[in-house]
Design an enzyme around this catalytic site. Structure first.
Site, mmCIF file in Angstrom:
data_model
loop_
_atom_site.group_PDB
_atom_site.id
_atom_site.type_symbol
_atom_site.label_atom_id
_atom_site.label_comp_id
_atom_site.label_asym_id
_atom_site.label_seq_id
_atom_site.Cartn_x
_atom_site.Cartn_y
_atom_site.Cartn_z
ATOM 1 N N GLY A 39 -11.084 -12.995 -13.225
ATOM 2 C CA GLY A 39 -10.575 -12.177 -13.367
ATOM 3 C C GLY A 39 -9.817 -11.888 -14.260
ATOM 4 N N UNK A 61 0.847 -1.159 -0.032
ATOM 5 C CA UNK A 61 0.271 -0.079 0.049
ATOM 6 C C UNK A 61 0.628 1.501 -0.157
#
Length: 346
Positions: free
Chosen positions: A136, A16
């Site tokens: 996906g 992140u």
């Protein structure tokens, strides 16, 4: 094909910490058209963890996606952590995940077996969550990236937003902070085995169990702690809720090794942008060690839930959390009437 390259050495940033900074995001999102729909319960305006759309009086859909660059070199473990991080947004909204879809960026110089292991790690976490992995999309890229798009459900009247914290509530954090610092050390190959194992344990744990411990209690607001750091997400909660929040700095749990590494200057670049974005909204009411202050802004990967809960239900919340496998939880603050600053750190 190169099977020996470390995944963490193929990327500029890890996890992140690779997110765009909050200042940049504010600039690019500021003039997007505002959406008005009576069924949109949570949208862009409050920088929440996911969107929530009401289907009927008993059901709302939660929609979110998250993906990032490797935080560890083992592909299976990377897949687990990325999936746990993606699923977290649904739990932060008070919901349960239903379906998941893979998001993959993968270099053609790597053996496809590595991608297979990443996807297996993700699939196992989706299975643990009770959701279904249904598809996906992949693209070729110089840097590996992986995550999930998730659809979940929640009762429209039981949504945990990040903008509804209630005066008088206390704040519980369900995982320790310092993961950005440890991930920086892992990327630089200076983390000890104990530090590595501790970080992996925290990042790969689903927030499902903390959510289940709290779902029937008087929770007014929730968010998960990720790329904007602990204080960044506290600020978003305070701003969105029209309150001030007091943080007990000495009660914020720290992952083992984080303080020592931060003292050495092992700090991700994202910490500085996180601090710059909100430092004028945060008042330190007493001196805090530089390393501790840095960790409060440290960008997290697959961090814990920050939950605003009534004083009445606080004892039950702590007891319930004590019954699950946990990496450390603590009462870290309380919600106050709005004052001069959004966040007070003492």
């Amino acid at each position: 094909m190169n099977q020996n390259r470390r995944l963490t050495q193929m990327t500029k940033s890890a996890g992140u910490a690779a997110k765009l900074g909050p200042d940049v995001l504010a600039q690019v999102l500021c003039d997007l058209p505002k959406i008005e729909d009576p069924n949109l319960i949570v949208g862009l305006e409050t920088s929440d963890d996911a969107a929530v759309y009401k289907i009927n009086d008993d059901m709302a859909l939660i929609q979110t996606l998250d993906f990032f660059t490797p935080v560890v070199d083992d592909p299976y473990t990377y897949g687990q952590i990325a999936a746990a991080n993606s699923l977290s947004d649904v739990y932060a909204m008070g919901g349960r995940p239903l379906t998941a879809m893979n998001i993959v960026c993968f270099p053609n110089c790597l053996d496809p077996k590595i991608l297979n292991q990443i996807l297996k790690g993700g699939a196992d976490k989706v299975l643990e969550s009770g959701a279904l992995l249904v598809g996906g999309h992949t693209v070729e890229d110089d840097e590996p990236k992986y995550g999930l798009s998730i659809t979940g459900i929640v009762h429209p009247k039981k949504v945990w937003a990040n903008s509804t914290a209630r005066e008088g509530d206390y704040l519980i954090l369900t995982k320790p902070v310092g993961l950005g610092v440890l991930n920086t050390a892992i990327k630089a190959d200076i983390a000890t085995k104990e530090q590595y194992d501790g970080a992996v344990k925290v990042m790969s744990m689903l927030n499902k169990y903390a959510f289940e411990a709290l779902e029937n209690l008087d929770v007014s607001a929730c968010t998960d702690i990720t790329g904007f750091g602990f204080l960044g997400h506290v600020y978003e909660m305070a701003k969105g809720s029209g309150v001030s929040i007091e943080i007990f700095a000495d009660k914020v749990p720290l992952i083992d090794g984080a303080k020592e590494l931060a003292t050495m200057g092992i700090i991700p670049a994202g910490m500085y942008s996180n601090k710059k974005h909100i430092e004028n909204e945060v008042l330190k009411e007493q001196d805090i060690e530089d390393a501790i202050e840095d960790l409060l802004y440290d960008p997290q990967t697959s961090g814990g839930l920050l939950v605003s809960i009534s004083e009445k239900d606080l004892p039950d919340a702590l007891e319930n959390l004590s019954l699950i496998e946990s990496n450390g939880f603590s009462v870290v603050g309380r919600v106050l009437p709005r004052s001069d600053y959004a966040v007070y750190v003492k």
